[in-house]
Each structure stands twice: as structure tokens, then as C-alpha cells.
Design a protein around this motif. Structure first.
Motif, PDB file in Angstrom:
ATOM      1  N   GLN A   2       0.846  -1.179   0.000  1.00 25.96           N
ATOM      2  CA  GLN A   2       0.000   0.000   0.000  1.00 25.96           C
ATOM      3  C   GLN A   2       0.886   1.235   0.000  1.00 25.96           C
ATOM      4  OE1 GLN A   2      -2.868   0.176   3.141  1.00 25.96           O
ATOM      5  NE2 GLN A   2      -3.729   2.084   2.423  1.00 25.96           N
ATOM      6  N   ILE A   3       0.548   2.180  -0.864  1.00 26.14           N
ATOM      7  CA  ILE A   3       1.289   3.432  -0.971  1.00 26.14           C
ATOM      8  C   ILE A   3       0.286   4.564  -0.814  1.00 26.14           C
ATOM      9  CG2 ILE A   3       2.654   4.921  -2.479  1.00 26.14           C
ATOM     10  CD1 ILE A   3       3.643   2.360  -3.879  1.00 26.14           C
ATOM     11  N   THR A   4       0.641   5.548  -0.021  1.00 31.38           N
ATOM     12  CA  THR A   4      -0.211   6.710   0.167  1.00 31.38           C
ATOM     13  C   THR A   4       0.445   7.908  -0.495  1.00 31.38           C
ATOM     14  OG1 THR A   4      -0.972   5.840   2.284  1.00 31.38           O
ATOM     15  CG2 THR A   4      -1.333   8.185   1.878  1.00 31.38           C
ATOM     16  N   ILE A   5      -0.336   8.598  -1.319  1.00 32.16           N
ATOM     17  CA  ILE A   5       0.163   9.768  -2.031  1.00 32.16           C
ATOM     18  C   ILE A   5      -0.796  10.925  -1.786  1.00 32.16           C
ATOM     19  CG2 ILE A   5       0.736  10.755  -4.282  1.00 32.16           C
ATOM     20  CD1 ILE A   5       1.156   7.899  -5.297  1.00 32.16           C
ATOM     21  N   ASP A   6      -0.267  12.048  -1.355  1.00 31.94           N
ATOM     22  CA  ASP A   6      -1.077  13.255  -1.207  1.00 31.94           C
ATOM     23  C   ASP A   6      -0.979  14.060  -2.489  1.00 31.94           C
ATOM     24  OD1 ASP A   6      -1.915  12.799   1.458  1.00 31.94           O
ATOM     25  OD2 ASP A   6       0.023  13.528   2.195  1.00 31.94           O
ATOM     26  N   LEU A   7      -2.126  14.237  -3.140  1.00 30.77           N
ATOM     27  CA  LEU A   7      -2.170  14.972  -4.396  1.00 30.77           C
ATOM     28  C   LEU A   7      -2.873  16.303  -4.175  1.00 30.77           C
ATOM     29  CD1 LEU A   7      -3.287  12.053  -6.732  1.00 30.77           C
ATOM     30  CD2 LEU A   7      -0.986  12.943  -6.427  1.00 30.77           C
ATOM     31  N   PRO A   8      -2.458  17.312  -4.893  1.00 27.39           N
ATOM     32  CA  PRO A   8      -3.144  18.598  -4.759  1.00 27.39           C
ATOM     33  C   PRO A   8      -4.579  18.487  -5.277  1.00 27.39           C
ATOM     34  CG  PRO A   8      -1.464  18.695  -6.478  1.00 27.39           C
ATOM     35  CD  PRO A   8      -1.350  17.356  -5.830  1.00 27.39           C
ATOM     36  N   ALA A  10      -6.245  20.526  -6.889  1.00 27.09           N
ATOM     37  CA  ALA A  10      -6.359  21.083  -8.235  1.00 27.09           C
ATOM     38  C   ALA A  10      -6.153  20.018  -9.311  1.00 27.09           C
ATOM     39  CB  ALA A  10      -5.352  22.208  -8.418  1.00 27.09           C
ATOM     40  N   LEU A  11      -5.552  18.901  -8.962  1.00 23.74           N
ATOM     41  CA  LEU A  11      -5.295  17.843  -9.938  1.00 23.74           C
ATOM     42  C   LEU A  11      -6.594  17.253 -10.469  1.00 23.74           C
ATOM     43  CD1 LEU A  11      -3.111  16.279 -11.411  1.00 23.74           C
ATOM     44  CD2 LEU A  11      -3.046  14.682  -9.520  1.00 23.74           C
ATOM     45  N   GLN A  12      -7.603  17.149  -9.629  1.00 25.17           N
ATOM     46  CA  GLN A  12      -8.920  16.661  -9.999  1.00 25.17           C
ATOM     47  C   GLN A  12      -8.877  15.342 -10.770  1.00 25.17           C
ATOM     48  OE1 GLN A  12     -11.016  19.836 -11.976  1.00 25.17           O
ATOM     49  NE2 GLN A  12     -11.177  21.035 -10.117  1.00 25.17           N
ATOM     50  N   ILE A  13      -8.263  14.333 -10.180  1.00 20.86           N
ATOM     51  CA  ILE A  13      -8.227  12.993 -10.759  1.00 20.86           C
ATOM     52  C   ILE A  13      -8.719  12.016  -9.701  1.00 20.86           C
ATOM     53  CG2 ILE A  13      -5.804  12.631 -10.140  1.00 20.86           C
ATOM     54  CD1 ILE A  13      -5.554  11.001 -12.771  1.00 20.86           C
ATOM     55  N   SER A  14      -9.551  11.101 -10.116  1.00 23.42           N
ATOM     56  CA  SER A  14     -10.086  10.122  -9.172  1.00 23.42           C
ATOM     57  C   SER A  14      -9.042   9.033  -8.901  1.00 23.42           C
ATOM     58  CB  SER A  14     -11.358   9.484  -9.732  1.00 23.42           C
ATOM     59  OG  SER A  14     -11.043   8.632 -10.814  1.00 23.42           O
ATOM     60  N   GLU A  15      -9.259   8.315  -7.827  1.00 23.13           N
ATOM     61  CA  GLU A  15      -8.356   7.212  -7.504  1.00 23.13           C
ATOM     62  C   GLU A  15      -8.382   6.167  -8.609  1.00 23.13           C
ATOM     63  OE1 GLU A  15      -7.763   3.600  -4.271  1.00 23.13           O
ATOM     64  OE2 GLU A  15      -8.934   5.349  -3.672  1.00 23.13           O
ATOM     65  N   ALA A  16      -9.563   5.887  -9.134  1.00 20.41           N
ATOM     66  CA  ALA A  16      -9.688   4.889 -10.207  1.00 20.41           C
ATOM     67  C   ALA A  16      -8.909   5.324 -11.451  1.00 20.41           C
ATOM     68  CB  ALA A  16     -11.158   4.671 -10.546  1.00 20.41           C
ATOM     69  N   ASP A  17      -9.018   6.604 -11.810  1.00 17.64           N
ATOM     70  CA  ASP A  17      -8.291   7.105 -12.975  1.00 17.64           C
ATOM     71  C   ASP A  17      -6.784   7.064 -12.744  1.00 17.64           C
ATOM     72  OD1 ASP A  17     -10.643   7.553 -14.351  1.00 17.64           O
ATOM     73  OD2 ASP A  17     -10.713   9.695 -13.874  1.00 17.64           O
ATOM     74  N   LEU A  18      -6.367   7.384 -11.542  1.00 21.66           N
ATOM     75  CA  LEU A  18      -4.946   7.354 -11.214  1.00 21.66           C
ATOM     76  C   LEU A  18      -4.405   5.924 -11.286  1.00 21.66           C
ATOM     77  CD1 LEU A  18      -2.498   9.024 -10.361  1.00 21.66           C
ATOM     78  CD2 LEU A  18      -3.188   8.693  -7.999  1.00 21.66           C
TER      79      LEU A  18
END
Length: 78
Positions: A2-8, A10-18
Motif C-alpha cells: 500500500q502506498i499513500t500519495i497526497d495529491l493537490p 487542483a489535480l482533480q483525478i479520481s483514484e480509479a483514474d490514477l
């Protein structure tokens, strides 16, 4: 793993898309297999193949892969 990433925000991307974009990238780099990429993206293999085909990405399949598939089929009695 498991990896946790804090995204801004403003990126507006869902987890599924990422996850899908990561799967595509790792598959293109030949770091993971088609099956693993499909699982990471949360898609059926056929759906993942259609997605990468729509982006002009080829499935990596060489003579060695063909021979492994043929041997596997023979072992299964085909």
C-alpha cells in the motif's frame, strides 16, 4: 503493498483514474504483465486491452510468450 500519495486538489483525478494511468504506464514500460495491469486498473483483461488499443499501445507478445501459451495449452490437453 500500500502506498499513500497526497495529491493537490487542483489535480482533480479520481483514484480509479490514477490507478488506470499507473497500470498503463507500468505496462508500457514492461514492468508488469497485462493481467497485473488489468487488476491494478480494476478492469477485465479485455476491457484493459480495449483501453490500451484506443491509445495506440500494443500488447507485448513475442515468440517466447507464444511458446509458453502453446506449452500451457498442451499441458491442459489441447
Amino acid at each position: 503493498m500500500q502506498i499513500t500519495i497526497d495529491l493537490p486538489d487542483a489535480l482533480q483525478i479520481s483514484e480509479a483514474d490514477l490507478r488506470t494511468e499507473l497500470a498503463i504506464s507500468l505496462f508500457q514500460q514492461e514492468s508488469i504483465t497485462l493481467g497485473t495491469a488489468s487488476q491494478l486498473a480494476g478492469l477485465h483483461q479485455i476491457e484493459f486491452q480495449q483501453l490500451i488499443a484506443s491509445r495506440g499501445i500494443c500488447v507485448h507478445y513475442d515468440i517466447e510468450d507464444l511458446e509458453q501459451d502453446l506449452n500451457s495449452l498442451r499441458e491442459d490437453g489441447w
